[in-house]
Design a protein around this motif. Sequence first.
Motif, PDB file in Angstrom:
ATOM      1  N   ARG A  34      28.697 -14.780  39.221  1.00  0.00           N
ATOM      2  CA  ARG A  34      27.470 -14.855  38.264  1.00  0.00           C
ATOM      3  C   ARG A  34      26.149 -14.074  39.109  1.00  0.00           C
ATOM      4  NH1 ARG A  34      29.646 -19.892  34.931  1.00  0.00           N
ATOM      5  NH2 ARG A  34      31.612 -18.951  34.081  1.00  0.00           N
ATOM      6  N   MET A  38      21.139 -19.831  36.788  1.00  0.00           N
ATOM      7  CA  MET A  38      22.417 -20.716  36.440  1.00  0.00           C
ATOM      8  C   MET A  38      22.161 -21.686  35.484  1.00  0.00           C
ATOM      9  SD  MET A  38      25.081 -19.374  38.347  1.00  0.00           S
ATOM     10  CE  MET A  38      24.610 -17.925  38.151  1.00  0.00           C
ATOM     11  N   LEU A  43      29.307 -26.853  37.359  1.00  0.00           N
ATOM     12  CA  LEU A  43      30.099 -26.240  38.049  1.00  0.00           C
ATOM     13  C   LEU A  43      29.358 -26.494  39.670  1.00  0.00           C
ATOM     14  CD1 LEU A  43      30.926 -23.202  36.076  1.00  0.00           C
ATOM     15  CD2 LEU A  43      32.525 -24.879  36.680  1.00  0.00           C
ATOM     16  N   GLN A  45      28.093 -24.185  42.812  1.00  0.00           N
ATOM     17  CA  GLN A  45      27.860 -22.786  43.007  1.00  0.00           C
ATOM     18  C   GLN A  45      27.494 -22.806  44.694  1.00  0.00           C
ATOM     19  OE1 GLN A  45      23.923 -22.644  41.108  1.00  0.00           O
ATOM     20  NE2 GLN A  45      22.669 -23.011  42.843  1.00  0.00           N
ATOM     21  N   ARG A  46      27.539 -21.472  45.138  1.00  0.00           N
ATOM     22  CA  ARG A  46      27.069 -21.240  46.280  1.00  0.00           C
ATOM     23  C   ARG A  46      26.650 -19.614  46.394  1.00  0.00           C
ATOM     24  NH1 ARG A  46      30.752 -20.943  51.983  1.00  0.00           N
ATOM     25  NH2 ARG A  46      29.203 -20.383  53.308  1.00  0.00           N
ATOM     26  N   LYS A  47      25.403 -19.622  46.746  1.00  0.00           N
ATOM     27  CA  LYS A  47      24.665 -18.429  46.580  1.00  0.00           C
ATOM     28  C   LYS A  47      25.168 -17.329  47.743  1.00  0.00           C
ATOM     29  CE  LYS A  47      19.921 -16.523  47.698  1.00  0.00           C
ATOM     30  NZ  LYS A  47      18.652 -16.606  47.806  1.00  0.00           N
ATOM     31  N   HIS A 160      25.797 -15.769  42.718  1.00  0.00           N
ATOM     32  CA  HIS A 160      26.234 -17.069  43.055  1.00  0.00           C
ATOM     33  C   HIS A 160      27.946 -16.798  42.855  1.00  0.00           C
ATOM     34  CE1 HIS A 160      22.374 -18.579  42.409  1.00  0.00           C
ATOM     35  NE2 HIS A 160      22.699 -19.496  43.421  1.00  0.00           N
ATOM     36  N   ALA A 161      28.655 -17.660  43.577  1.00  0.00           N
ATOM     37  CA  ALA A 161      29.898 -17.860  43.443  1.00  0.00           C
ATOM     38  C   ALA A 161      29.925 -19.049  42.628  1.00  0.00           C
ATOM     39  CB  ALA A 161      30.866 -17.979  44.431  1.00  0.00           C
ATOM     40  N   VAL A 162      30.552 -19.452  41.373  1.00  0.00           N
ATOM     41  CA  VAL A 162      30.657 -20.727  40.815  1.00  0.00           C
ATOM     42  C   VAL A 162      32.115 -21.182  40.777  1.00  0.00           C
ATOM     43  CG1 VAL A 162      28.589 -20.303  39.639  1.00  0.00           C
ATOM     44  CG2 VAL A 162      30.628 -19.709  38.461  1.00  0.00           C
ATOM     45  N   VAL A 195      26.191 -25.773  49.235  1.00  0.00           N
ATOM     46  CA  VAL A 195      26.969 -25.730  48.087  1.00  0.00           C
ATOM     47  C   VAL A 195      26.319 -26.962  47.304  1.00  0.00           C
ATOM     48  CG1 VAL A 195      29.219 -26.459  47.301  1.00  0.00           C
ATOM     49  CG2 VAL A 195      29.048 -25.071  49.166  1.00  0.00           C
ATOM     50  N   SER A 197      25.475 -28.555  43.091  1.00  0.00           N
ATOM     51  CA  SER A 197      25.642 -28.509  41.478  1.00  0.00           C
ATOM     52  C   SER A 197      24.742 -27.570  40.769  1.00  0.00           C
ATOM     53  CB  SER A 197      25.130 -30.033  41.097  1.00  0.00           C
ATOM     54  OG  SER A 197      26.223 -30.959  41.426  1.00  0.00           O
ATOM     55  N   VAL A 198      25.534 -26.825  40.056  1.00  0.00           N
ATOM     56  CA  VAL A 198      24.573 -25.897  39.316  1.00  0.00           C
ATOM     57  C   VAL A 198      23.355 -26.432  38.550  1.00  0.00           C
ATOM     58  CG1 VAL A 198      24.737 -23.899  37.390  1.00  0.00           C
ATOM     59  CG2 VAL A 198      26.566 -24.452  39.160  1.00  0.00           C
TER      60      VAL A 198
END
Length: 199
Positions: A34, A38, A43, A45-47, A160-162, A195, A197-198
Amino acid sequence: MPGFLASYPGIRLSVDLTDHVVDLVEHHADVAIRIGPMRDSGLLQRKLMETHFVTVAAPSYLERHGMPETIDELEKHNCLTFSFRRHTPEWRFRDESGQPRTFNPRGNLLLGDGESMRRLTLAGAGIAQLSLFQVEEDLAAGTLVPVLEKFAAREPQTVHAVFMGPNRYMPQRVRVFVDYLAENLRADRQTTGEVKSVS
């Protein structure tokens, strides 16, 4: 994807390309990519990287219609826009004094995904505002050219990967996939490893 599959031949990928925000549970998805702020969704998230929007057109379009010299001149041009509701319709610029300026684009094409917009822009259908990572190779090749570059806002957009948590129960396939993305995309190395929380 080919590099990941070569590194992890025991993992089978199912990839769904859409610019719509999907519910990971409803769509049985492990990971979504995404862009932008966020929302608080529970979910993780990782930037992965940062990008920004660029306004572009094909040389063939500009040969027929001319290069706009001011933001207001975009009114005379066919501007390609997104059809999905979550997208902010205004294009963002900065005026001559450096102040934020928005423009409400109008044109004869509304599209549901960025790759379709890129391809139609390459074909000379109009002017578009797309993420730099989508068009940087086209810009380097000269098949797209920047438009109104001196008014570009260059507001950072974070990618981000969520995925679902909690982190300690994350399936190994998700962990190695997200790690691979983070290592192989251009990222801000000071924050890529986090890593959280969103929010």
